[in-house]
Design an enzyme around this catalytic site. Sequence first.
Site, PDB file in Angstrom:
ATOM      1  N   GLY A   2      -0.896   0.148  -5.194  1.00 46.43           N
ATOM      2  CA  GLY A   2      -2.657   0.119  -4.202  1.00 46.43           C
ATOM      3  C   GLY A   2      -3.318   0.656  -5.696  1.00 46.43           C
ATOM      4  N   ASN A  26       1.150   0.636   6.357  1.00 44.14           N
ATOM      5  CA  ASN A  26       1.643  -0.080   4.891  1.00 44.14           C
ATOM      6  C   ASN A  26       2.704  -2.106   5.503  1.00 44.14           C
ATOM      7  OD1 ASN A  26       4.568   0.261   2.816  1.00 44.14           O
ATOM      8  ND2 ASN A  26       2.802  -1.502   2.143  1.00 44.14           N
ATOM      9  N   GLY A  27       1.870  -2.957   4.929  1.00 46.78           N
ATOM     10  CA  GLY A  27       2.389  -3.727   5.242  1.00 46.78           C
ATOM     11  C   GLY A  27       1.729  -5.047   5.525  1.00 46.78           C
ATOM     12  N   CYS A  33       0.929  -0.950   0.007  1.00 43.77           N
ATOM     13  CA  CYS A  33      -0.001   0.511   0.245  1.00 43.77           C
ATOM     14  C   CYS A  33       0.856   1.526   0.122  1.00 43.77           C
ATOM     15  CB  CYS A  33      -1.040  -0.249   1.386  1.00 43.77           C
ATOM     16  SG  CYS A  33      -1.587  -1.317   1.501  1.00 43.77           S
ATOM     17  N   TYR A  37      10.546  -4.417  -7.821  1.00 46.04           N
ATOM     18  CA  TYR A  37       8.974  -3.839  -8.860  1.00 46.04           C
ATOM     19  C   TYR A  37       8.381  -2.822  -8.034  1.00 46.04           C
ATOM     20  CZ  TYR A  37       4.438  -5.117  -9.463  1.00 46.04           C
ATOM     21  OH  TYR A  37       2.698  -4.597 -10.012  1.00 46.04           O
TER      22      TYR A  37
END
Length: 489
Positions: free
Chosen positions: A28, A101-102, A2, A255
């Site tokens: 995201g 995020n995670g 995210c 990426y």
Amino acid sequence: MCGILGIVGQSPVAGQLYDGLTMLQHRGQDAAGIATAHGTRLRVHRGNGLVRDVFDAKAMALLEGHVGIAHCRYPTAGSEGSDEAQPFYVNSPFGIALAHNGNLINTDALRREVFEQDRRNINTGSDSEVLLNVFAHELDTQNALTPAAVFAALEGVNRRAKGGYAVVCSVLGLGLVAFRDPHGIRPLVLGKRQGAAGEEYIIASESVALDVLGFERVRDVEPGEGIVITDGGQLHAQQCAPEAEHATCIFEYVYFARPDSMIENISVHKARMRMGVTLGEKILRERPDHDIDVVIPIPDTSRDSALEIANTLGVKYREGFIKNRYVGRTFIMPGQGERTKSVKRKLNPIPLEFKNRVVLLVDDSIVRGTTSQQIVQMARDAGAKKVYLASAAPPVRYPNVYGIDMPSSEELVAHGRSEKDIEQLLGCDWLIYQDLADLEAAVAGPKFPGRKFDSSCFNGEYITGIDADYFDRIKQLRSDDAKKTRRVS
Ligand SMILES: O=P(O)(O)OC[C@H]1O[C@H](OP(=O)(O)OP(=O)(O)O)[C@H](O)[C@@H]1O
Ligand SMILES: NC(=O)CC[C@H](N)C(=O)O
Ligand SMILES: [Mg+2]
């Protein structure tokens, strides 16, 4: 993965959060949300869709305040429903909104603990809602609302939560709180800007969000560190976890991140170029008399490394696939059907770049093989004499549990297969992968030789340790089949 950001400004921040979020959209595409603190109220607007779809003028007008946080979601836990869009909110203590995020790896145990010991209800399947309630409980036990109380609460969070987490919170009556897991698995960067009445601050997943809003990059949030920026613009920082091995997720460089971001003082663009050089050198070692006529990237992410492979080989680089700019990233789409369909809609070949040539296609990574399988066939259909495929990352053989939704090893094309088997399955004439040691050295670069990363999806070594039954549980919850069943029922 995210995207998260938080701003403490001296003027309304909603518009800036929106702009910053569009710079993190690549992290995201499923849902987005913003929360701002205005007087005694936290205003929250969130929903499913891209940033541009979730917010209209009316929603933006309601997001008043000089302090706020924002989130764009790529789900790794719970469902894809709009009730799991972030930021999450709890009213006690004080009023807190959180964006994460995670991915936590002890969500089930924490969920039970939060309910039974902390007497808090979790209303969704999201690990982030659990994390918010752990933080809320720990802050509640402090009986104060000061930076010191927040740091003490974060020590409790870091003791209890396991996994990958980079977090921004808006706490009513205090300001912005940010923290990062003790290994620094997910990235988080701090920036500042001079406002008319003092300093303004931003904390974001990637530095590109700082660039567009005119903030200067100050430093990364340290693993295990807590940061409090008060409504008045005072910054407080403190280490809130015992020292642990620093291991940022290497897949950010491969990426996830944008090439124009700096993560941990490493340029993502340069890291990808170095990946191209080392892979080009491996190709030359393995086939000194190669017959490659042209190097063609599979856009977008592989471009930086493909160009350097071409330079290393002394072969032409050509943009042989044109990307439809209105189709998003395929890997982070939620279902396999959508991913497969999207590759064709996204990439179209220019036949004259393929006709009667030996082409080396380059991708940054091969995960499920969705992209490469179709692309190899497209290259053949466009007239290529031979199709070789190079991956700037090693084979992805293990699930990721820290914020990338690849929960089931069976869905990974390289799982349990030799490189020869994969070559056959993808239908190419030669498949060549980067070696892990080369990838790690390429990312670390000359400035940080020997730096350690979380490379778990390549080597199966999980920096946090992991329960033996965890993989079975997430497979049941999050495999493509499980998601499909959930969507139908
Ligand atoms: O083997 P797969 O499961 O197909 O996953 C890997 C592919 O997915 C990603 O591309 P994506 O379209 O998401 O984004 P990009 O445009 O940034 O390359 C990545 O860059 C690879 O091309
Ligand atoms: N990719 C992420 O960072 C996901 C955050 C969180 N685990 C969710 O599913 O919403
Ligand atoms: Mg790609």
